[in-house]
Scaffold this motif. Structure first.
Motif, PDB file in Angstrom:
ATOM      1  N   ARG A 110     -81.457  48.270 -36.343  1.00  0.00           N
ATOM      2  CA  ARG A 110     -81.046  48.388 -37.755  1.00  0.00           C
ATOM      3  C   ARG A 110     -79.560  48.058 -37.898  1.00  0.00           C
ATOM      4  O   ARG A 110     -79.149  47.388 -38.849  1.00  0.00           O
ATOM      5  N   GLN A 136     -98.474  56.115 -41.236  1.00  0.00           N
ATOM      6  CA  GLN A 136     -97.320  56.421 -42.099  1.00  0.00           C
ATOM      7  C   GLN A 136     -97.425  55.762 -43.463  1.00  0.00           C
ATOM      8  O   GLN A 136     -96.617  56.041 -44.344  1.00  0.00           O
ATOM      9  N   TYR A 178     -86.703  47.325 -41.981  1.00  0.00           N
ATOM     10  CA  TYR A 178     -86.659  48.607 -41.268  1.00  0.00           C
ATOM     11  C   TYR A 178     -87.056  48.359 -39.817  1.00  0.00           C
ATOM     12  O   TYR A 178     -87.952  47.565 -39.535  1.00  0.00           O
ATOM     13  N   LEU A 212     -87.597  50.844 -36.108  1.00  0.00           N
ATOM     14  CA  LEU A 212     -87.582  52.169 -35.495  1.00  0.00           C
ATOM     15  C   LEU A 212     -86.294  52.403 -34.708  1.00  0.00           C
ATOM     16  O   LEU A 212     -85.796  53.532 -34.613  1.00  0.00           O
ATOM     17  N   GLN A 263     -90.630  51.932 -50.721  1.00  0.00           N
ATOM     18  CA  GLN A 263     -90.825  52.602 -52.015  1.00  0.00           C
ATOM     19  C   GLN A 263     -90.883  51.629 -53.191  1.00  0.00           C
ATOM     20  O   GLN A 263     -91.626  51.861 -54.134  1.00  0.00           O
ATOM     21  N   GLU A 273     -83.427  53.377 -43.666  1.00  0.00           N
ATOM     22  CA  GLU A 273     -83.386  54.259 -42.495  1.00  0.00           C
ATOM     23  C   GLU A 273     -84.763  54.813 -42.140  1.00  0.00           C
ATOM     24  O   GLU A 273     -84.945  55.372 -41.063  1.00  0.00           O
ATOM     25  N   THR A 274     -85.679  54.725 -43.108  1.00  0.00           N
ATOM     26  CA  THR A 274     -87.027  55.259 -42.875  1.00  0.00           C
ATOM     27  C   THR A 274     -88.056  54.289 -43.468  1.00  0.00           C
ATOM     28  O   THR A 274     -87.721  53.459 -44.331  1.00  0.00           O
ATOM     29  N   ILE A 275     -89.301  54.430 -43.038  1.00  0.00           N
ATOM     30  CA  ILE A 275     -90.358  53.601 -43.620  1.00  0.00           C
ATOM     31  C   ILE A 275     -90.566  53.927 -45.107  1.00  0.00           C
ATOM     32  O   ILE A 275     -90.620  53.013 -45.933  1.00  0.00           O
ATOM     33  N   PRO A 276     -90.647  55.212 -45.498  1.00  0.00           N
ATOM     34  CA  PRO A 276     -90.820  55.493 -46.929  1.00  0.00           C
ATOM     35  C   PRO A 276     -89.715  54.877 -47.786  1.00  0.00           C
ATOM     36  O   PRO A 276     -89.979  54.342 -48.865  1.00  0.00           O
ATOM     37  N   ALA A 277     -88.475  54.936 -47.317  1.00  0.00           N
ATOM     38  CA  ALA A 277     -87.376  54.338 -48.080  1.00  0.00           C
ATOM     39  C   ALA A 277     -87.531  52.827 -48.161  1.00  0.00           C
ATOM     40  O   ALA A 277     -87.207  52.210 -49.185  1.00  0.00           O
TER      41      ALA A 277
END
Lengths: 317, 317
Positions: free
Chosen positions: A42, A79, A35, A37, A59, A52-56
């Motif tokens: 990307r 985050q 990932y 920013l 996970q 596309e995101t840190i959580p994704a």
């Protein structure tokens, strides 16, 4: 590497270090996702799994490598408040980072790899081949299983894992990276007002000043973030230069200076030293730190660790 | 080069510099003969014209290049007491050499070329391609025709000839060669007692200390033979390092240090500078020295000299 040791890794930040790590882990069969920013970065990394995101990204990750610069660690940590996997970083000062992640499942890291350019475009899967990668180990605090997980991960991509406390690391890099940047800057300043000197400058000036081209902000951040250790190493340099300056006042300055310079030549000619002592050591904090202090490193993690230490005159005592 | 400018040259001393000069002059069609005190070196150079003695080497030579180390200049000079051709040398300190040859037909020289190895085996005909070669010019003392003869000779083998007084030369090399050797030595000393630092040392340490592997005797001879100029340049380094050390005491050391480091980065990124100002200058001492002081050099000698000076912000005023 045995399959059971393959790790699910997220790499946050895809510059030179993060990008190279994404490539290297992928090349060595790890499950890895990256990932950054920056959408363009990307996009540049689209041949690899990216999120596309840190959580994704995190996970499914058992381990998350924060390959972002020091100032970005604080917002990224926020985050990751709910993340319960293993966290590590790649920044060049370890004491302040250890404080930042106090109470978290965190092991500080620092690969001694770099290039002039810092973008994903400059990253390479082979950047860490033979590279010394410090993993911080604080007796009584660091989880040894977590440390071993990272040591296994990084040795699997060819790095030499060096055990050290954050304090030992910071003192060592002051000597071999931060102070060298200051000396290169001082040397560059000698060109000021001396165009003839610039014309005559050749190899010794070119090499001695190479890192002076680094942006002032980066050098100040490195040195200012490690001020006490830098000042301590700088005191040694100032003492040597002062003594040599006084020797130049002698009636026979050549005779006065010669013996004072001898040890430096021995040290440089002896560096990096022959790698001639393979040792198998126990996987406990004290043994690992003793290996690091003696100038050794880990090349393979089995039930016990398999390490090498350079030179035959260094005893991990 | 026009034939009428081919010169009969003797090269005394066939190490890296003398050997390379023998090869380069030979390759460019000059009549050249070499001599070395060491029979094995003469044997190694047997593909080129060589002589068994100094008198045999110099008997037909209009110009004799003394390519021997500083301590050997004195005894060699004694052997050349009756020689009335043009003499020049290649040593790295010009003030003491000018004194040694006072009253002789002599123009001091110093090619800014070097390699780790110093033997004839390491010599190459292309060593001086693009190399800055200082030729000393003392207003009112140096014979301009002799200076021009050497400038023509060295530009004919691809060197960039830099006019400078002995004093200007010695001050410049203190900045770009002698002090860099001392800083490299001080940096190497930071490994003492720190094997962990040796393990972590990478590019910035390697480049910053490369010349610290030089023998202590050689570094002491360079610095001790140029003590005043080295001390003056060293004072600048000590002042910078002291100021940066104090900035690290500030409440915000990063903010305090950043502006202090900016100029060094500009200077290093601006070096060696674009070569963008070809100029034709008159062949007189003042014009030549002004060119050298402005960072310029001679690339071709015609009826007037044809020179280049680097950067557009430097005026040979």
């Amino acid at each position: 590497m045995c399959d059971s040791h393959r790790v699910n890794v997220a790499v946050i930040g895809l510059g030179l270090i993060g990008g190279s790590l994404l490539r290297a882990l992928h090349a060595h069969g790890h499950q890895v996702i990256g990932y950054d920013l920056d959408p363009e970065t990307r996009h540049a990394a689209r041949a690899y799994p990216t999120a596309e995101t840190i959580p994704a990204a995190i996970q499914d990750a058992e381990t998350t490598v924060l390959a972002v610069p020091l100032p970005a660690l604080h917002p990224v940590r926020t985050q990751l408040a709910d993340y319960d996997g293993l966290l590590t970083d790649v920044t060049s000062v370890k004491g302040p980072v250890a404080k930042l992640f106090e109470g978290r499942r965190f092991v500080g890291g620092h690969p001694m790899a770099g290039k002039e350019s810092s973008s994903f475009a400059a990253s390479e899967s082979t950047l860490f081949d033979g590279c010394a990668w410090v993993l911080c180990l604080e007796p009584g605090t660091t989880s040894l299983p977590d440390w071993v997980t990272l040591a296994r991960l990084y040795t699997s991509i060819g790095a030499r894992v060096v055990p050290a406390t954050a304090d030992e690391h910071d003192k060592a890099v002051a000597r071999i990276s931060h102070v060298p940047h200051l000396l290169a800057a001082a040397l560059s300043n000698l060109l000021e007002g001396h165009p003839l000197a610039g014309t005559l400058a050749a190899g010794s000036f070119r090499d001695g000043t190479r890192v002076a081209a680094t942006r002032a902000e980066l050098v100040a951040a490195m040195c200012g973030g490690n001020a006490a250790a830098v000042q301590s190493a700088l005191a040694g340099v100032l003492a040597d230069l002062g003594a040599w300056d006084r020797a130049l006042d002698a009636d026979d300055p050549v005779a006065a200076l010669t013996p004072l310079l001898r040890r430096a030549g021995e040290l440089r000619r002896g560096w990096p030293g022959a790698v001639d002592v393979p040792v198998e050591i126990a996987l406990d904090g004290d043994s690992l730190l003793a290996l690091g202090r003696a100038g050794g490193w880990i090349t393979r993690v089995e039930e016990s660790a398999f390490g090498l230490r350079p030179g035959s005159d260094r005893n991990p005592a």
